[in-house]
Design an enzyme around this catalytic site. Structure first.
Site, PDB file in Angstrom:
ATOM      1  N   GLU A 111       0.910   3.850   1.834  1.00  0.00           N
ATOM      2  CA  GLU A 111       1.378   4.264   3.162  1.00  0.00           C
ATOM      3  C   GLU A 111       2.577   3.433   3.619  1.00  0.00           C
ATOM      4  OE1 GLU A 111      -3.251   4.425   3.512  1.00  0.00           O
ATOM      5  OE2 GLU A 111      -1.762   3.396   2.278  1.00  0.00           O
ATOM      6  N   HIS A 150       0.858  -1.192   0.000  1.00  0.00           N
ATOM      7  CA  HIS A 150       0.000   0.000   0.000  1.00  0.00           C
ATOM      8  C   HIS A 150       0.893   1.240   0.000  1.00  0.00           C
ATOM      9  CE1 HIS A 150      -3.874  -1.968   1.791  1.00  0.00           C
ATOM     10  NE2 HIS A 150      -3.329  -2.708   0.831  1.00  0.00           N
ATOM     11  N   CYS A 208      -6.180   1.935   5.874  1.00  0.00           N
ATOM     12  CA  CYS A 208      -6.817   0.686   6.282  1.00  0.00           C
ATOM     13  C   CYS A 208      -6.223   0.252   7.631  1.00  0.00           C
ATOM     14  CB  CYS A 208      -6.575  -0.389   5.221  1.00  0.00           C
ATOM     15  SG  CYS A 208      -4.863  -0.987   5.160  1.00  0.00           S
ATOM     16  N   CYS A 211      -2.361  -0.475   7.457  1.00  0.00           N
ATOM     17  CA  CYS A 211      -1.555   0.744   7.360  1.00  0.00           C
ATOM     18  C   CYS A 211      -1.617   1.543   8.657  1.00  0.00           C
ATOM     19  CB  CYS A 211      -2.015   1.584   6.178  1.00  0.00           C
ATOM     20  SG  CYS A 211      -1.657   0.798   4.591  1.00  0.00           S
TER      21      CYS A 211
END
Length: 168
Positions: free
Chosen positions: A74, A72, A102, A105
């Protein structure tokens, strides 16, 4: 390029007009990363990390490209920032991300001790910064982050909606 009727501005006047330290400016940089993800056929989420007014990490979702569920924006930005600083503690850094983080993260954000998380659009079905859960501010954890939501919200939402509309 000079425009015929444009007023000349001194460098200081330009700085006053363009606030390079504003949340909107930095979210614009995160949106640039989201567009890179979109061009790569990835979910268009972008993230940057800022320390003392300087961007030290830039990333976009690369789950499909890297065949890695943890890739992801992040997570990739956190790894980059840690490498830049030479430490896993990012307590004087701020994360700008186009969509609410999410749970995975959010856990990484807490562990890396980011000071502040600024996101564009909320994720009511899976957001962990106040929508579904608020992992970033759980008093039971060793660190809590300041949260600012809704920065450039319409543009952040539009890029995601457009991406998923094309997929249907």
């Amino acid at each position: 390029m000079d425009l015929p009727n444009a007023k000349r501005q001194t460098p200081n006047a330009k700085r006053e007009m363009l606030d390079f330290a504003s949340d909107s400016y930095f979210m614009g940089e995160a949106l640039r990363q989201a567009r890179k993800a979109e061009a790569a056929k990835e979910v268009p989420i972008g993230a940057i990390i800022v320390r003392e007014g300087e961007i030290i990490a830039r990333a976009w979702n690369q789950v499909e490209t890297l065949k890695d569920a943890t890739a992801h924006a992040e997570i990739l930005a956190i790894t980059q920032a840690e490498s830049f600083i030479g430490d896993w503690r990012l307590n004087d850094c701020d994360l700008y991300v186009t969509k609410e983080p999410c749970p995975m993260c959010a856990g990484a954000i807490v562990h890396a001790r980011l000071r502040r998380v600024i996101f564009g659009c909320a994720d009511p079905k899976g957001g962990a910064a106040g929508s579904l859960l608020n992992i970033l501010q759980m008093p039971e954890l060793n660190h809590q982050c300041f949260i600012t939501s809704g920065v450039c919200e319409d543009e952040c939402r539009r890029i995601l909606q457009s991406f998923f509309k094309e997929r249907r």
